[in-house]
Design a protein around this motif. Structure first.
Motif, PDB file in Angstrom:
ATOM      1  N   PRO A 163       0.847  -1.189   0.030  1.00 30.55           N
ATOM      2  CA  PRO A 163      -0.568  -0.365   0.228  1.00 30.55           C
ATOM      3  C   PRO A 163       0.982   1.141   0.139  1.00 30.55           C
ATOM      4  CG  PRO A 163      -0.361  -0.721   2.524  1.00 30.55           C
ATOM      5  CD  PRO A 163       0.620  -1.985   0.898  1.00 30.55           C
ATOM      6  N   LEU A 164       0.694   2.185  -1.092  1.00 31.47           N
ATOM      7  CA  LEU A 164       1.250   3.433  -1.264  1.00 31.47           C
ATOM      8  C   LEU A 164       0.481   4.777  -2.034  1.00 31.47           C
ATOM      9  CD1 LEU A 164       4.293   4.303  -0.973  1.00 31.47           C
ATOM     10  CD2 LEU A 164       4.627   3.177  -3.268  1.00 31.47           C
ATOM     11  N   ILE A 165       0.811   5.437  -1.300  1.00 32.33           N
ATOM     12  CA  ILE A 165       0.861   6.791  -1.941  1.00 32.33           C
ATOM     13  C   ILE A 165       1.586   7.993  -2.035  1.00 32.33           C
ATOM     14  CG2 ILE A 165      -0.748   8.259  -1.652  1.00 32.33           C
ATOM     15  CD1 ILE A 165      -3.160   6.996  -0.112  1.00 32.33           C
ATOM     16  N   LEU A 166       1.720   8.354  -3.851  1.00 29.39           N
ATOM     17  CA  LEU A 166       2.845   9.089  -3.933  1.00 29.39           C
ATOM     18  C   LEU A 166       2.039  10.731  -4.889  1.00 29.39           C
ATOM     19  CD1 LEU A 166       5.492   9.488  -5.027  1.00 29.39           C
ATOM     20  CD2 LEU A 166       4.966   8.068  -6.982  1.00 29.39           C
ATOM     21  N   GLY A 167       2.789  11.681  -4.144  1.00 28.37           N
ATOM     22  CA  GLY A 167       2.513  12.653  -4.670  1.00 28.37           C
ATOM     23  C   GLY A 167       3.330  13.677  -4.236  1.00 28.37           C
ATOM     24  N   GLU A 168       3.174  14.820  -4.054  1.00 33.55           N
ATOM     25  CA  GLU A 168       3.681  16.371  -3.526  1.00 33.55           C
ATOM     26  C   GLU A 168       2.702  16.348  -2.157  1.00 33.55           C
ATOM     27  OE1 GLU A 168       4.548  20.232  -4.363  1.00 33.55           O
ATOM     28  OE2 GLU A 168       2.917  20.154  -4.929  1.00 33.55           O
ATOM     29  N   LEU A 169       3.757  15.791  -1.087  1.00 35.69           N
ATOM     30  CA  LEU A 169       2.740  16.196   0.697  1.00 35.69           C
ATOM     31  C   LEU A 169       3.180  17.602   0.465  1.00 35.69           C
ATOM     32  CD1 LEU A 169       4.977  13.087   1.665  1.00 35.69           C
ATOM     33  CD2 LEU A 169       2.426  13.077   0.595  1.00 35.69           C
ATOM     34  N   TYR A 170       1.599  18.305   1.256  1.00 39.71           N
ATOM     35  CA  TYR A 170       1.779  19.327   2.174  1.00 39.71           C
ATOM     36  C   TYR A 170       1.750  18.541   3.237  1.00 39.71           C
ATOM     37  CZ  TYR A 170       1.140  22.962  -1.668  1.00 39.71           C
ATOM     38  OH  TYR A 170       1.435  23.596  -3.067  1.00 39.71           O
ATOM     39  N   GLY A 171       1.343  19.253   4.662  1.00 37.19           N
ATOM     40  CA  GLY A 171       1.360  18.933   5.688  1.00 37.19           C
ATOM     41  C   GLY A 171       0.339  20.310   6.998  1.00 37.19           C
TER      42      GLY A 171
END
Length: 265
Positions: A163-171
């Motif tokens: 299971p994995l989600i990829l992209g540009e992370l904001y926090g």
């Protein structure tokens, strides 16, 4: 809708630890665990994610889901279809209406002015039901631009079985290490889910507080509760290319706010 995929170029993902280039492991939303959850550089975990086998062809293994709305069918959606979507092997256009002229199907969810949480979660349900056999699901807006070759070259290096989600992370309050802090993949930059992750989400108790809740933020909260890892890549961009002119990424995978031809590469 579908078309033959062919484009050129593409570079292997840079594994050095650049600012913001972090891999964040999601954990159950216990206040202590959330406060102490570890964050790693991509290079720290590359061996875990990288397939030791020779990278197989992704033909038939990636599907794209595009979020749109009726009043953008002849504008934003038309631009996407004339440019990067013309290189995609398999995609579905999700709207608030079924439009045979533009090839959209209705999600059955009323359109909201913002947030679109219910729409995203309905799309995930549809894609898991229709494409459970594929490896990767890419969800993008109708004004997102993507370099298909770079993205799919990148995905060849990752293990779709986890299971994995990829992209540009904001926090949200991550720097302050607040108990409720969490990361989320920005929707405009495009969100990539292994189908393994999409199935976990669809089969979980994750839901939207309201149909207009921010879809990407709610996805981040859901990933945290399910322990789904989030992978940040600086090759994804929440804004259009011109915003990043000072440090423009020549290896960009995505840009956002591409309303007309020429807005993005």
């Amino acid at each position: 809708s579908s078309s033959s995929s062919s484009s050129s170029g593409g570079n292997k993902q840079n594994t050095t630890c650049e600012p913001m280039a972090v891999f964040s492991i999601g954990v159950m939303p216990d206040t202590h665990l959330a406060r102490e959850r570890p964050i790693y550089c991509l290079s720290d975990l590359w061996g875990v994610l990288h397939s030791k086998r020779q990278a197989p062809s992704l033909k038939g293994s990636v599907v794209y889901a595009i979020k749109t709305v009726e009043h953008f069918h002849s504008t934003r959606l038309a631009v996407a279809k004339a440019t990067w979507l013309s290189l995609v092997e398999s995609f579905t256009l999700y709207s608030n209406v079924t439009d045979e002229i533009h090839g959209t199907i209705s999600t059955g969810v009323l359109n909201t002015a913002q947030g679109h949480c219910a729409k995203l979660f309905r799309i995930l349900e549809h894609e898991v039901a229709r494409h459970s056999h594929v490896h990767w699901l890419v969800v993008a807006d109708d004004d997102t631009w993507m370099n298909v070759t770079r993205l799919e070259t990148f995905l060849q290096e990752l293990d779709h079985s986890i299971p994995l989600i990829l992209g540009e992370l904001y926090g949200v309050d991550v720097l302050n290490r607040a108990a409720y802090a969490y990361e989320y993949p920005t929707g405009g930059a495009g969100i990539v889910l292994s189908m393994t992750a999409a199935k976990l989400i669809v089969n979980s108790k994750c839901s939207c507080p309201s149909p207009s809740s921010p879809d990407d933020m709610q996805l981040g909260i859901c990933a945290l509760s399910l322990g789904i890892p989030l992978l940040h890549s600086g090759q994804f961009h929440q804004h259009k290319a011109g915003v990043y002119q000072a440090y423009r990424n020549v290896d960009a995978i995505s840009y956002h706010n591409c309303y007309q031809l020429g807005d993005c590469p």
